[in-house]
Design a protein around this motif. Structure first.
Motif, PDB file in Angstrom:
ATOM      1  N   TYR A  32       0.841  -1.197   0.000  1.00  0.00           N
ATOM      2  CA  TYR A  32       0.000   0.000   0.000  1.00  0.00           C
ATOM      3  C   TYR A  32       0.871   1.241   0.000  1.00  0.00           C
ATOM      4  CZ  TYR A  32      -3.808   3.160   1.239  1.00  0.00           C
ATOM      5  OH  TYR A  32      -4.736   4.185   1.241  1.00  0.00           O
ATOM      6  N   GLN A  33       0.790   2.012  -1.069  1.00  0.00           N
ATOM      7  CA  GLN A  33       1.545   3.255  -1.211  1.00  0.00           C
ATOM      8  C   GLN A  33       0.572   4.369  -1.586  1.00  0.00           C
ATOM      9  OE1 GLN A  33       4.621   2.567  -4.084  1.00  0.00           O
ATOM     10  NE2 GLN A  33       5.769   1.179  -2.769  1.00  0.00           N
ATOM     11  N   LYS A  34       0.485   5.357  -0.709  1.00  0.00           N
ATOM     12  CA  LYS A  34      -0.417   6.484  -0.949  1.00  0.00           C
ATOM     13  C   LYS A  34       0.301   7.762  -0.559  1.00  0.00           C
ATOM     14  CE  LYS A  34      -5.199   7.949  -0.183  1.00  0.00           C
ATOM     15  NZ  LYS A  34      -6.474   7.600   0.479  1.00  0.00           N
ATOM     16  N   LEU A  35       0.126   8.812  -1.360  1.00  0.00           N
ATOM     17  CA  LEU A  35       0.821  10.074  -1.152  1.00  0.00           C
ATOM     18  C   LEU A  35       0.628  10.568   0.281  1.00  0.00           C
ATOM     19  CD1 LEU A  35       2.404  12.477  -2.354  1.00  0.00           C
ATOM     20  CD2 LEU A  35       0.198  13.507  -2.938  1.00  0.00           C
ATOM     21  N   GLY A  36       1.742  10.806   0.952  1.00  0.00           N
ATOM     22  CA  GLY A  36       1.696  11.351   2.302  1.00  0.00           C
ATOM     23  C   GLY A  36       1.597  10.321   3.399  1.00  0.00           C
ATOM     24  N   HIS A  37       1.483   9.051   3.064  1.00  0.00           N
ATOM     25  CA  HIS A  37       1.354   7.999   4.067  1.00  0.00           C
ATOM     26  C   HIS A  37       2.565   7.070   4.029  1.00  0.00           C
ATOM     27  CE1 HIS A  37      -2.827   9.331   3.547  1.00  0.00           C
ATOM     28  NE2 HIS A  37      -3.019   8.911   4.788  1.00  0.00           N
ATOM     29  N   THR A  38       2.864   6.492   5.173  1.00  0.00           N
ATOM     30  CA  THR A  38       3.923   5.502   5.203  1.00  0.00           C
ATOM     31  C   THR A  38       3.502   4.282   4.389  1.00  0.00           C
ATOM     32  OG1 THR A  38       3.003   4.661   7.283  1.00  0.00           O
ATOM     33  CG2 THR A  38       4.861   6.176   7.429  1.00  0.00           C
ATOM     34  N   THR A  39       4.473   3.604   3.832  1.00  0.00           N
ATOM     35  CA  THR A  39       4.207   2.446   2.992  1.00  0.00           C
ATOM     36  C   THR A  39       3.933   1.229   3.861  1.00  0.00           C
ATOM     37  OG1 THR A  39       5.625   3.306   1.243  1.00  0.00           O
ATOM     38  CG2 THR A  39       5.138   0.952   1.193  1.00  0.00           C
ATOM     39  N   LEU A  40       2.861   0.520   3.537  1.00  0.00           N
ATOM     40  CA  LEU A  40       2.578  -0.747   4.200  1.00  0.00           C
ATOM     41  C   LEU A  40       3.000  -1.876   3.270  1.00  0.00           C
ATOM     42  CD1 LEU A  40      -0.965  -0.258   5.805  1.00  0.00           C
ATOM     43  CD2 LEU A  40       1.260  -0.231   6.946  1.00  0.00           C
ATOM     44  N   SER A  41       3.857  -2.736   3.759  1.00  0.00           N
ATOM     45  CA  SER A  41       4.319  -3.872   2.969  1.00  0.00           C
ATOM     46  C   SER A  41       4.152  -5.127   3.817  1.00  0.00           C
ATOM     47  CB  SER A  41       5.778  -3.684   2.558  1.00  0.00           C
ATOM     48  OG  SER A  41       6.218  -4.755   1.757  1.00  0.00           O
ATOM     49  N   LEU A  42       3.106  -5.899   3.519  1.00  0.00           N
ATOM     50  CA  LEU A  42       2.779  -7.096   4.292  1.00  0.00           C
ATOM     51  C   LEU A  42       2.832  -8.312   3.389  1.00  0.00           C
ATOM     52  CD1 LEU A  42      -0.414  -5.753   6.114  1.00  0.00           C
ATOM     53  CD2 LEU A  42       1.947  -5.575   6.887  1.00  0.00           C
ATOM     54  N   SER A  43       3.337  -9.399   3.901  1.00  0.00           N
ATOM     55  CA  SER A  43       3.329 -10.653   3.145  1.00  0.00           C
ATOM     56  C   SER A  43       3.241 -11.812   4.120  1.00  0.00           C
ATOM     57  CB  SER A  43       4.575 -10.783   2.265  1.00  0.00           C
ATOM     58  OG  SER A  43       5.738 -10.849   3.052  1.00  0.00           O
ATOM     59  N   LYS A  44       2.482 -12.807   3.731  1.00  0.00           N
ATOM     60  CA  LYS A  44       2.320 -14.014   4.550  1.00  0.00           C
ATOM     61  C   LYS A  44       2.249 -15.203   3.610  1.00  0.00           C
ATOM     62  CE  LYS A  44       0.139 -15.215   8.890  1.00  0.00           C
ATOM     63  NZ  LYS A  44      -0.902 -14.837   9.885  1.00  0.00           N
ATOM     64  N   GLN A  45       3.110 -16.155   3.822  1.00  0.00           N
ATOM     65  CA  GLN A  45       3.251 -17.285   2.898  1.00  0.00           C
ATOM     66  C   GLN A  45       2.332 -18.431   3.293  1.00  0.00           C
ATOM     67  OE1 GLN A  45       7.274 -18.088   1.220  1.00  0.00           O
ATOM     68  NE2 GLN A  45       7.078 -20.032   2.286  1.00  0.00           N
ATOM     69  N   ILE A  46       1.775 -19.095   2.289  1.00  0.00           N
ATOM     70  CA  ILE A  46       0.883 -20.230   2.536  1.00  0.00           C
ATOM     71  C   ILE A  46       0.955 -21.186   1.339  1.00  0.00           C
ATOM     72  CG2 ILE A  46      -1.138 -19.114   1.526  1.00  0.00           C
ATOM     73  CD1 ILE A  46      -1.264 -21.263   4.678  1.00  0.00           C
ATOM     74  N   PRO A  47       1.125 -22.487   1.571  1.00  0.00           N
ATOM     75  CA  PRO A  47       1.123 -23.434   0.446  1.00  0.00           C
ATOM     76  C   PRO A  47      -0.293 -23.795   0.010  1.00  0.00           C
ATOM     77  CG  PRO A  47       1.693 -24.555   2.481  1.00  0.00           C
ATOM     78  CD  PRO A  47       1.531 -23.117   2.828  1.00  0.00           C
ATOM     79  N   VAL A  48      -0.446 -24.117  -1.253  1.00  0.00           N
ATOM     80  CA  VAL A  48      -1.710 -24.576  -1.824  1.00  0.00           C
ATOM     81  C   VAL A  48      -1.457 -25.937  -2.479  1.00  0.00           C
ATOM     82  CG1 VAL A  48      -3.516 -24.145  -3.540  1.00  0.00           C
ATOM     83  CG2 VAL A  48      -2.586 -22.243  -2.189  1.00  0.00           C
ATOM     84  N   ARG A  49      -2.223 -26.956  -2.078  1.00  0.00           N
ATOM     85  CA  ARG A  49      -2.023 -28.321  -2.596  1.00  0.00           C
ATOM     86  C   ARG A  49      -3.126 -28.686  -3.580  1.00  0.00           C
ATOM     87  NH1 ARG A  49      -5.681 -31.853  -0.541  1.00  0.00           N
ATOM     88  NH2 ARG A  49      -6.728 -31.354   1.428  1.00  0.00           N
ATOM     89  N   PRO A  50      -2.886 -29.681  -4.403  1.00  0.00           N
ATOM     90  CA  PRO A  50      -3.943 -30.167  -5.303  1.00  0.00           C
ATOM     91  C   PRO A  50      -4.870 -31.131  -4.562  1.00  0.00           C
ATOM     92  CG  PRO A  50      -1.928 -31.377  -5.708  1.00  0.00           C
ATOM     93  CD  PRO A  50      -1.600 -30.346  -4.663  1.00  0.00           C
ATOM     94  N   PHE A  51      -5.883 -31.628  -5.274  1.00  0.00           N
ATOM     95  CA  PHE A  51      -6.742 -32.658  -4.694  1.00  0.00           C
ATOM     96  C   PHE A  51      -5.946 -33.934  -4.459  1.00  0.00           C
ATOM     97  CE2 PHE A  51     -10.080 -30.076  -6.796  1.00  0.00           C
ATOM     98  CZ  PHE A  51     -10.931 -29.907  -5.722  1.00  0.00           C
ATOM     99  N   ARG A  52      -6.257 -34.611  -3.368  1.00  0.00           N
ATOM    100  CA  ARG A  52      -5.706 -35.948  -3.167  1.00  0.00           C
ATOM    101  C   ARG A  52      -6.452 -36.927  -4.079  1.00  0.00           C
ATOM    102  NH1 ARG A  52      -6.075 -34.398   2.483  1.00  0.00           N
ATOM    103  NH2 ARG A  52      -3.997 -33.827   3.269  1.00  0.00           N
ATOM    104  N   HIS A  53      -5.912 -38.161  -4.171  1.00  0.00           N
ATOM    105  CA  HIS A  53      -6.522 -39.123  -5.095  1.00  0.00           C
ATOM    106  C   HIS A  53      -7.948 -39.473  -4.706  1.00  0.00           C
ATOM    107  CE1 HIS A  53      -5.299 -41.761  -1.791  1.00  0.00           C
ATOM    108  NE2 HIS A  53      -6.174 -42.654  -2.269  1.00  0.00           N
TER     109      HIS A  53
END
Length: 435
Positions: free
Chosen positions: A380-401
């Motif tokens: 998030y970057q907006k004129l006059g505001h501090t930058t918010l930089s957030l990230s959270k990692q998560i795996p995504v799996r396929p269907f099981r058999h």
């Protein structure tokens, strides 16, 4: 009790204030500021500006710029949270401070105010250049405006300017009207390769930068609205810098002076300098436009706990709380342009977050039909505001058999073809048995 025991108790009690100070809460309003001056006379001639900072809870430490005892850090820890340089003529700082130390101070996330004038030394110009600002190379140049000058009893060479070309940002200058600013000093240009620097106060189209005491023999290097009178920089680490080409801009004389712009019959009893610098210093010292994000959550719809991973095509909810520092407390930040990305190499999902008006932002979406390691990302970057930089990692799996549907409608033609082959091959196998 022995003398040794009494001494031990005394030393223990003497360390208690140090421990309390070391573990005190750190908020944007509780800050120490080092003010470096050319002359202690500036402390009284610019007292209204300093009193404004003091009234807002800042602890100001005044020192001469060439004081050999100056230090901004000790044992690897910075002693101050911000630095104000009103020492344009200093050729060399005292103590262990130099241009590199000041730039390291900013790189460590601290704030800086620099005021220069026509006597600006190479040291001050170097600090400005490294911040993305280039002062006029002519050491005797001043900003001259024969159309937008301030009407006064001694108009003279029209170097006293009444400027009202402000940046249009409530986050930086507040939402109240500011009268014209009195400015007398040098102009500067912005480095086009630096996207972080921003003009806050610009000269008028009729202005130019030159030596007012000599005739122009060649076109000025700085002309018109490209001349910046006051600029700000917000670094990528959210440290903030203010650079002004005028020391008088901060003075009591300009704070209290009336102002009338040439060609305008209206005369105001007081210039906008005090309001302008009060509002701008609030932004520089993070009393406005300072954001924080907390309580990031995501989970499947209908559940409350955060899973270790998602499966393709799951329906999920994402939420985050964003607050803005008001100078006293953290208040809910309300906007309609905060977005979250579900990202793996590139955004597979981009959603604008809804808000409840109380600081909580939320959305829901379906996990894409692609498996791998994804990230929830907010940039998030907006004129006059501090930058918010957030990230959270998560795996995504396929269907099981055993999670696939037993009979997929799209495969019905293949099922029919298979059964038709069974009916045709059965008589042939019986004939072979008879043979």
């Amino acid at each position: 009790m022995s003398k040794l025991e009494i001494l031990y108790v005394f030393l223990s009690l003497s360390f208690i204030p140090l421990l309390c100070t070391s573990f005190s809460s750190d908020t944007p309003s509780e800050r120490r500021v080092l003010v470096l001056l050319d002359d202690f006379a500036l402390k009284s001639s610019h007292s209204l500006f300093f009193n404004s900072l003091h009234s807002r809870g800042f602890d100001l430490d005044f020192k001469l710029a060439d004081d050999p005892k100056i230090a901004i850090q000790r044992y690897g820890q910075y002693l101050y949270d911000a630095l104000i340089l009103i020492c344009p003529t200093v050729e060399r700082f005292g103590g262990s401070i130099d241009a590199a130390a000041i730039l390291d101070f900013v790189d460590s996330g601290h704030d800086l105010i620099v005021a220069a004038d026509s006597n600006a030394s190479d040291l001050i110009r170097t600090i400005a250049t490294e911040s993305g600002v280039d002062f006029d190379e002519d050491p005797e140049a001043l900003v001259v405006d024969h159309s937008g000058y301030a009407v006064s009893g001694t108009e003279g060479d029209h170097t006293l300017i009444a400027s009202d070309d402000f940046v249009k940002s409530d986050a930086i200058l507040g939402n109240k009207r500011i009268e014209a600013i009195l400015f007398q000093g040098i102009g500067h240009s912005l480095n086009p390769s630096n996207s972080l620097v921003l003009k806050v106060l610009s000269a008028s189209p009729s202005a130019y930068s030159a030596n007012p005491k000599s005739k122009l023999t060649s076109p000025p290097s700085l002309t018109g609205s490209t001349i910046s009178l006051v600029s700000v920089i917000q670094a990528r680490n959210n440290a903030r810098i203010l650079i002004s080409g005028s020391v008088s801009l901060f003075s009591n004389r300009f704070f209290r002076s009336s102002v009338q712009k040439a060609g305008n019959p209206t005369k105001h009893d007081k210039s906008g300098n005090e309001q302008f610098l009060t509002e701008l210093s609030k932004w520089v010292f993070h009393e406005r436009g300072h954001l924080k994000a907390v309580n990031v959550q995501h989970h499947k719809i209908g559940e409350a706990d955060e899973p270790a991973m998602y499966r393709i095509n799951d329906d999920l909810e994402y939420s985050v709380e964003i607050y803005e520092w008001s100078g006293i407390t953290w208040e809910p930040y309300v906007a309609d342009d905060v977005q979250v990305q579900f990202y793996m190499m590139s955004p597979y999902v981009l959603k604008t977050l809804s808000t409840d008006g109380k600081g909580r932002y939320f959305t829901s979406f379906k996990v894409p039909d692609v498996y791998g390691v994804f990230q929830f990302k907010i940039e998030y970057q907006k004129l006059g505001h501090t930058t918010l930089s957030l990230s959270k990692q998560i795996p995504v799996r396929p269907f099981r058999h055993n999670e696939y549907e037993r009979f997929i409608p799209a495969a019905y033609p293949y099922y029919g073809a298979a059964f038709s082959m069974v009916r045709i091959s059965l008589p042939i196998s019986l004939d072979r048995d008879n043979i």
